[in-house]
Design a protein around this motif. Structure first.
Motif, PDB file in Angstrom:
ATOM      1  N   ALA A 191     -44.427  88.210  89.670  1.00 33.21           N
ATOM      2  CA  ALA A 191     -45.268  87.983  88.489  1.00 33.21           C
ATOM      3  C   ALA A 191     -44.459  88.108  87.208  1.00 33.21           C
ATOM      4  O   ALA A 191     -44.674  87.366  86.240  1.00 33.21           O
ATOM      5  N   ALA A 192     -43.495  89.024  87.187  1.00 30.41           N
ATOM      6  CA  ALA A 192     -42.675  89.225  85.984  1.00 30.41           C
ATOM      7  C   ALA A 192     -41.818  87.999  85.694  1.00 30.41           C
ATOM      8  O   ALA A 192     -41.712  87.557  84.539  1.00 30.41           O
ATOM      9  N   ILE A 193     -41.200  87.429  86.713  1.00 32.32           N
ATOM     10  CA  ILE A 193     -40.343  86.266  86.472  1.00 32.32           C
ATOM     11  C   ILE A 193     -41.181  85.023  86.194  1.00 32.32           C
ATOM     12  O   ILE A 193     -40.814  84.169  85.379  1.00 32.32           O
ATOM     13  N   ILE A 194     -42.347  84.917  86.826  1.00 32.38           N
ATOM     14  CA  ILE A 194     -43.238  83.785  86.546  1.00 32.38           C
ATOM     15  C   ILE A 194     -43.789  83.888  85.130  1.00 32.38           C
ATOM     16  O   ILE A 194     -43.943  82.884  84.427  1.00 32.38           O
ATOM     17  N   ARG A 195     -44.062  85.098  84.680  1.00 29.67           N
ATOM     18  CA  ARG A 195     -44.490  85.304  83.288  1.00 29.67           C
ATOM     19  C   ARG A 195     -43.425  84.763  82.336  1.00 29.67           C
ATOM     20  O   ARG A 195     -43.733  84.050  81.373  1.00 29.67           O
ATOM     21  N   ARG A 196     -42.179  85.090  82.606  1.00 31.16           N
ATOM     22  CA  ARG A 196     -41.084  84.603  81.773  1.00 31.16           C
ATOM     23  C   ARG A 196     -41.056  83.069  81.767  1.00 31.16           C
ATOM     24  O   ARG A 196     -40.978  82.444  80.712  1.00 31.16           O
ATOM     25  N   HIS A 197     -41.105  82.483  82.944  1.00 33.88           N
ATOM     26  CA  HIS A 197     -41.013  81.021  83.080  1.00 33.88           C
ATOM     27  C   HIS A 197     -42.128  80.327  82.302  1.00 33.88           C
ATOM     28  O   HIS A 197     -41.883  79.395  81.533  1.00 33.88           O
ATOM     29  N   ARG A 198     -43.342  80.797  82.474  1.00 32.44           N
ATOM     30  CA  ARG A 198     -44.483  80.103  81.876  1.00 32.44           C
ATOM     31  C   ARG A 198     -44.591  80.360  80.377  1.00 32.44           C
ATOM     32  O   ARG A 198     -45.048  79.479  79.635  1.00 32.44           O
ATOM     33  N   LEU A 199     -44.177  81.525  79.925  1.00 25.79           N
ATOM     34  CA  LEU A 199     -44.123  81.750  78.480  1.00 25.79           C
ATOM     35  C   LEU A 199     -43.081  80.841  77.839  1.00 25.79           C
ATOM     36  O   LEU A 199     -43.309  80.277  76.762  1.00 25.79           O
ATOM     37  N   VAL A 200     -41.938  80.688  78.495  1.00 29.16           N
ATOM     38  CA  VAL A 200     -40.905  79.800  77.958  1.00 29.16           C
ATOM     39  C   VAL A 200     -41.402  78.363  77.909  1.00 29.16           C
ATOM     40  O   VAL A 200     -41.196  77.654  76.915  1.00 29.16           O
ATOM     41  N   GLU A 201     -42.075  77.904  78.972  1.00 25.79           N
ATOM     42  CA  GLU A 201     -42.621  76.545  78.963  1.00 25.79           C
ATOM     43  C   GLU A 201     -43.585  76.353  77.793  1.00 25.79           C
ATOM     44  O   GLU A 201     -43.539  75.328  77.089  1.00 25.79           O
ATOM     45  N   THR A 202     -44.458  77.320  77.595  1.00 30.96           N
ATOM     46  CA  THR A 202     -45.437  77.239  76.509  1.00 30.96           C
ATOM     47  C   THR A 202     -44.751  77.236  75.159  1.00 30.96           C
ATOM     48  O   THR A 202     -45.116  76.477  74.245  1.00 30.96           O
ATOM     49  N   TRP A 203     -43.753  78.063  75.016  1.00 26.59           N
ATOM     50  CA  TRP A 203     -42.963  78.157  73.787  1.00 26.59           C
ATOM     51  C   TRP A 203     -42.288  76.823  73.468  1.00 26.59           C
ATOM     52  O   TRP A 203     -42.331  76.336  72.342  1.00 26.59           O
ATOM     53  N   LEU A 204     -41.688  76.207  74.475  1.00 23.91           N
ATOM     54  CA  LEU A 204     -40.981  74.940  74.268  1.00 23.91           C
ATOM     55  C   LEU A 204     -41.933  73.821  73.854  1.00 23.91           C
ATOM     56  O   LEU A 204     -41.601  72.987  73.009  1.00 23.91           O
TER      57      LEU A 204
END
Length: 210
Positions: A71-84
């Motif tokens: 969940a921690a790494i998926i949180r990172r991935h999806r926050l980055v996608e949203t940010w981009l």
């Protein structure tokens, strides 16, 4: 913890997000494009570290510790996608590969600032839930387009990001996450009073609210 381990944990986590059957070793090997023998060896290592539970030839499940890490790494991935998408003008079919790189190098401090800047989003551009800092996610009842009964009306909850070409086709049809649509058949949605056709594989890539 290595990038390889993160990739295994993410793949196992993804598998049961939108359906309930646990992943098998052969499915995991196919998802990661690896030899079954390599997957067997890594799964044994993950089990020894307490990150998964697994019996020989049986399905693989995340342990509590494994789910927290995934969940921690998926949180990172999806926050980055949203940010981009929100801050840099990326389209939803362009962000996955960028996020795969950035998720491993962002500091916790920067990630927290990105989350704050975005207003603590609960979903990424594809409709996938972003786990909170404690690993919790919010999901509502859903139905896959292929199994939606004719005439079913709901919001588009998620479009799989597996195939960028499919994402572009869905976008070109005017369908987006959050749109209210009616299922005409497995390849047709009624949107704003008009029927729009989707590629055939969209039937297994689009989820509606139940």
């Amino acid at each position: 913890m290595s990038v390889a381990i993160d990739d295994y944990l993410k793949t196992i986590y993804h598998h049961t997000e939108w359906q309930s059957d646990p992943i098998t070793p052969s499915q995991l090997a196919a998802e990661l494009s690896l030899a079954p023998s390599s997957v067997t060896e890594m799964v044994q290592k993950l089990a020894a570290q307490g990150l998964v539970t697994h019996r020989p030839y049986g399905p693989i499940r995340l342990s509590t510790a494994g789910e927290v890490r995934a969940a921690a790494i998926i949180r990172r991935h999806r926050l980055v996608e949203t940010w981009l998408v929100r801050e840099f003008g990326y389209s939803w079919d362009e962000v996955h590969d960028e996020a795969e790189v950035l998720e491993h190098v962002l500091s916790d401090r920067l990630l927290a600032r990105i989350d704050e800047r975005l207003g603590h989003p609960r979903f990424d551009p594809h409709g996938d839930a972003i786990p909170d800092a404690d690993g919790h996610v919010h999901r509502e009842a859903f139905v896959l387009l292929r199994t939606a009964p004719t005439g079913h009306t709901g919001r588009v909850l998620r479009v799989s990001d597996r195939d960028p070409q499919l994402l572009r086709a869905v976008e070109a049809a005017g369908v987006s996450v959050g749109a209210v649509v009616t299922a005409v058949d497995a390849a047709t949605l009624r949107l704003g009073g008009a029927d729009v056709s989707l590629p055939g594989d969209a039937a297994d890539a689009v989820w509606l609210s139940a």
